[in-house]
Enzyme design. Structure first.
Site, PDB file in Angstrom:
ATOM      1  N   ILE A  91      41.720  35.471  36.370  1.00  0.00           N
ATOM      2  CA  ILE A  91      40.780  36.004  35.392  1.00  0.00           C
ATOM      3  C   ILE A  91      41.455  36.023  34.028  1.00  0.00           C
ATOM      4  O   ILE A  91      42.576  36.518  33.897  1.00  0.00           O
ATOM      5  CB  ILE A  91      40.343  37.430  35.764  1.00  0.00           C
ATOM      6  CG1 ILE A  91      39.799  37.479  37.193  1.00  0.00           C
ATOM      7  CG2 ILE A  91      39.294  37.949  34.775  1.00  0.00           C
ATOM      8  CD1 ILE A  91      39.636  38.881  37.731  1.00  0.00           C
ATOM      9  N   GLU A  92      40.790  35.481  33.040  1.00  0.00           N
ATOM     10  CA  GLU A  92      41.328  35.563  31.671  1.00  0.00           C
ATOM     11  C   GLU A  92      41.262  37.020  31.231  1.00  0.00           C
ATOM     12  O   GLU A  92      40.224  37.663  31.334  1.00  0.00           O
ATOM     13  CB  GLU A  92      40.515  34.637  30.763  1.00  0.00           C
ATOM     14  CG  GLU A  92      41.089  34.479  29.376  1.00  0.00           C
ATOM     15  CD  GLU A  92      40.605  35.575  28.455  1.00  0.00           C
ATOM     16  OE1 GLU A  92      41.467  36.375  28.033  1.00  0.00           O
ATOM     17  OE2 GLU A  92      39.403  35.647  28.181  1.00  0.00           O
ATOM     18  N   SER A  93      42.397  37.555  30.760  1.00  0.00           N
ATOM     19  CA  SER A  93      42.540  39.001  30.604  1.00  0.00           C
ATOM     20  C   SER A  93      41.594  39.606  29.570  1.00  0.00           C
ATOM     21  O   SER A  93      41.050  40.699  29.785  1.00  0.00           O
ATOM     22  CB  SER A  93      43.992  39.351  30.254  1.00  0.00           C
ATOM     23  OG  SER A  93      44.385  38.709  29.057  1.00  0.00           O
ATOM     24  N   LYS A  94      41.387  38.929  28.446  1.00  0.00           N
ATOM     25  CA  LYS A  94      40.480  39.505  27.450  1.00  0.00           C
ATOM     26  C   LYS A  94      39.056  39.550  27.979  1.00  0.00           C
ATOM     27  O   LYS A  94      38.310  40.498  27.707  1.00  0.00           O
ATOM     28  CB  LYS A  94      40.535  38.717  26.145  1.00  0.00           C
ATOM     29  CG  LYS A  94      39.687  39.357  25.046  1.00  0.00           C
ATOM     30  CD  LYS A  94      39.810  38.638  23.715  1.00  0.00           C
ATOM     31  CE  LYS A  94      38.953  39.317  22.656  1.00  0.00           C
ATOM     32  NZ  LYS A  94      39.039  38.626  21.346  1.00  0.00           N
ATOM     33  N   CYS A 191      51.843  34.775  25.163  1.00  0.00           N
ATOM     34  CA  CYS A 191      50.558  34.317  25.687  1.00  0.00           C
ATOM     35  C   CYS A 191      50.366  32.841  25.370  1.00  0.00           C
ATOM     36  O   CYS A 191      50.647  32.386  24.253  1.00  0.00           O
ATOM     37  CB  CYS A 191      49.426  35.148  25.089  1.00  0.00           C
ATOM     38  SG  CYS A 191      47.772  34.553  25.531  1.00  0.00           S
ATOM     39  N   ASP A 198      54.409  39.046  25.560  1.00  0.00           N
ATOM     40  CA  ASP A 198      54.183  39.692  26.852  1.00  0.00           C
ATOM     41  C   ASP A 198      55.524  40.244  27.332  1.00  0.00           C
ATOM     42  O   ASP A 198      56.477  39.482  27.504  1.00  0.00           O
ATOM     43  CB  ASP A 198      53.640  38.695  27.880  1.00  0.00           C
ATOM     44  CG  ASP A 198      52.252  38.186  27.530  1.00  0.00           C
ATOM     45  OD1 ASP A 198      51.446  38.969  26.993  1.00  0.00           O
ATOM     46  OD2 ASP A 198      51.974  36.994  27.789  1.00  0.00           O
ATOM     47  N   HIS A 230      51.109  35.438  32.383  1.00  0.00           N
ATOM     48  CA  HIS A 230      51.993  36.228  33.246  1.00  0.00           C
ATOM     49  C   HIS A 230      52.184  35.579  34.617  1.00  0.00           C
ATOM     50  O   HIS A 230      53.321  35.417  35.096  1.00  0.00           O
ATOM     51  CB  HIS A 230      51.414  37.632  33.474  1.00  0.00           C
ATOM     52  CG  HIS A 230      51.092  38.409  32.245  1.00  0.00           C
ATOM     53  ND1 HIS A 230      50.070  38.066  31.385  1.00  0.00           N
ATOM     54  CD2 HIS A 230      51.637  39.541  31.747  1.00  0.00           C
ATOM     55  CE1 HIS A 230      50.008  38.951  30.410  1.00  0.00           C
ATOM     56  NE2 HIS A 230      50.942  39.857  30.597  1.00  0.00           N
ATOM     57  N   GLU A 231      51.054  35.245  35.261  1.00  0.00           N
ATOM     58  CA  GLU A 231      51.100  34.699  36.621  1.00  0.00           C
ATOM     59  C   GLU A 231      51.889  33.394  36.654  1.00  0.00           C
ATOM     60  O   GLU A 231      52.641  33.125  37.602  1.00  0.00           O
ATOM     61  CB  GLU A 231      49.676  34.448  37.135  1.00  0.00           C
ATOM     62  CG  GLU A 231      48.804  35.696  37.178  1.00  0.00           C
ATOM     63  CD  GLU A 231      47.992  35.914  35.904  1.00  0.00           C
ATOM     64  OE1 GLU A 231      46.970  36.598  35.974  1.00  0.00           O
ATOM     65  OE2 GLU A 231      48.389  35.397  34.841  1.00  0.00           O
ATOM     66  N   ARG A 259      48.113  45.631  27.986  1.00  0.00           N
ATOM     67  CA  ARG A 259      47.455  45.255  26.736  1.00  0.00           C
ATOM     68  C   ARG A 259      45.957  45.440  26.954  1.00  0.00           C
ATOM     69  O   ARG A 259      45.417  44.980  27.957  1.00  0.00           O
ATOM     70  CB  ARG A 259      47.769  43.807  26.354  1.00  0.00           C
ATOM     71  CG  ARG A 259      47.139  43.395  25.024  1.00  0.00           C
ATOM     72  CD  ARG A 259      47.366  41.930  24.713  1.00  0.00           C
ATOM     73  NE  ARG A 259      48.780  41.622  24.609  1.00  0.00           N
ATOM     74  CZ  ARG A 259      49.297  40.435  24.865  1.00  0.00           C
ATOM     75  NH1 ARG A 259      48.514  39.452  25.292  1.00  0.00           N
ATOM     76  NH2 ARG A 259      50.581  40.219  24.719  1.00  0.00           N
TER      77      ARG A 259
END
EC number: 1.7.1.13
Length: 285
Positions: A91-94, A191, A198, A230-231, A259
């Protein structure tokens, strides 16, 4: 990164809301969720996207969860979201943050409906089952915050550093056979899309030929100016250690600072693993 991957992730930047100004929804909107495929980055580091030779999970903690109850009164909570590392997408974090924001003025009859809704939407987004737990603050008030991972801290080593782009050549082993638990709080990358920093901690548990500690710390520090999600960073660390050190078993566990109310915590292992009991909260989280 090769040209093909550059095009893929440039398209992600253009199509997602990362690095862009965003509007916030007044009501529930699952269309804000944006998936990112795992396969391209795995191919870059020679991890077969369909391989079952590694295991793991991605665990997200969300500290800013809210909705309205049936009387219009706000409810606040925390959520723990986890899914298998073999899901087709992350999942894209934003987009996840924007999705959760769309719940803020949405009425739900009870917390079970909130959990079912979130799980259904996230599972649809990434093409794999997503486990969701939502906790009222009273249930997590006594949660332990740990000063650090268990293990030997590499950060006390007095080393000289000058390389801040990923350099797996720092990794080496001796002939001594050991079982070790190591960790560092010096993991930092950027990022892939926005270039924002990060910050994270990483724990490395392995069995096999002893990994040179100084070289391992230099390797982890070499991520400092590296651009990846991150992943992907944790998978790269896992793949590089497997390739250059060839341990009998290996687990790499990353815990990143939050974040937008979210922290991301990937774990990759040569051994089948479950995330129960693994979601510890470190002091920077």
């Amino acid at each position: 990164m090769n040209k093909e991957l550059e095009i893929i992730y440039q398209n992600i930047a253009n199509q997602s809301e990362l690095g862009q100004s965003s509007n916030y929804d007044d009501h529930y909107n699952p269309k804000r969720l944006y998936p990112i495929p795992r396969a391209p980055k795995r191919q870059e580091i020679n991890l077969d996207p369909n391989s079952t030779t590694f295991y793991g999970f991605d665990c997200w903690n969300h500290y800013e969860v809210s909705w309205l109850n049936s009387k219009g009164k706000p409810v606040v909570a925390m959520a723990v979201i986890s899914y298998d590392c073999h899901s087709p997408c992350i999942i894209e974090s934003k987009s996840l943050k924007l999705y959760f924001n769309s719940l803020n003025n949405t009425t739900f009859p009870d917390v079970e409906t909130v959990v079912q809704t979130i799980s259904k939407d996230l599972s649809h987004c990434i093409g794999s089952e997503v486990a969701v737990n939502v906790y009222p603050l009273s249930e997590i008030a006594s949660q332990t915050i740990y000063a650090a991972f268990d293990g030997i801290c590499l950060d006390k080593l007095d080393i000289e550093c000058s390389v801040y782009h990923v350099m797996p050549d720092f990794l080496s082993t001796s002939s001594e056979l050991v079982e070790e638990v190591l960790y560092s709080d010096l993991l930092k990358s950027n990022c892939l899309v926005t270039n924002q920093p990060d910050w994270g901690s990483v724990q490395i548990i392995y069995k096999g030929k002893k990994i040179n500690h100084e070289g391992l710390l230099k390797y982890l520090i070499s991520f400092r100016n590296h651009n990846e999600f991150h992943e992907q960073c944790i998978e790269r660390i896992f793949a590089d250690i497997m390739r250059f050190c060839q341990p009998e078993s290996l687990t790499v566990y990353g815990r990143y600072t939050r974040r937008g109310g979210l922290d991301i915590n990937p774990i990759r292992s040569t051994e089948p693993c479950v995330f129960d009991g693994q979601n510890i909260r470190l002091i920077r989280q």
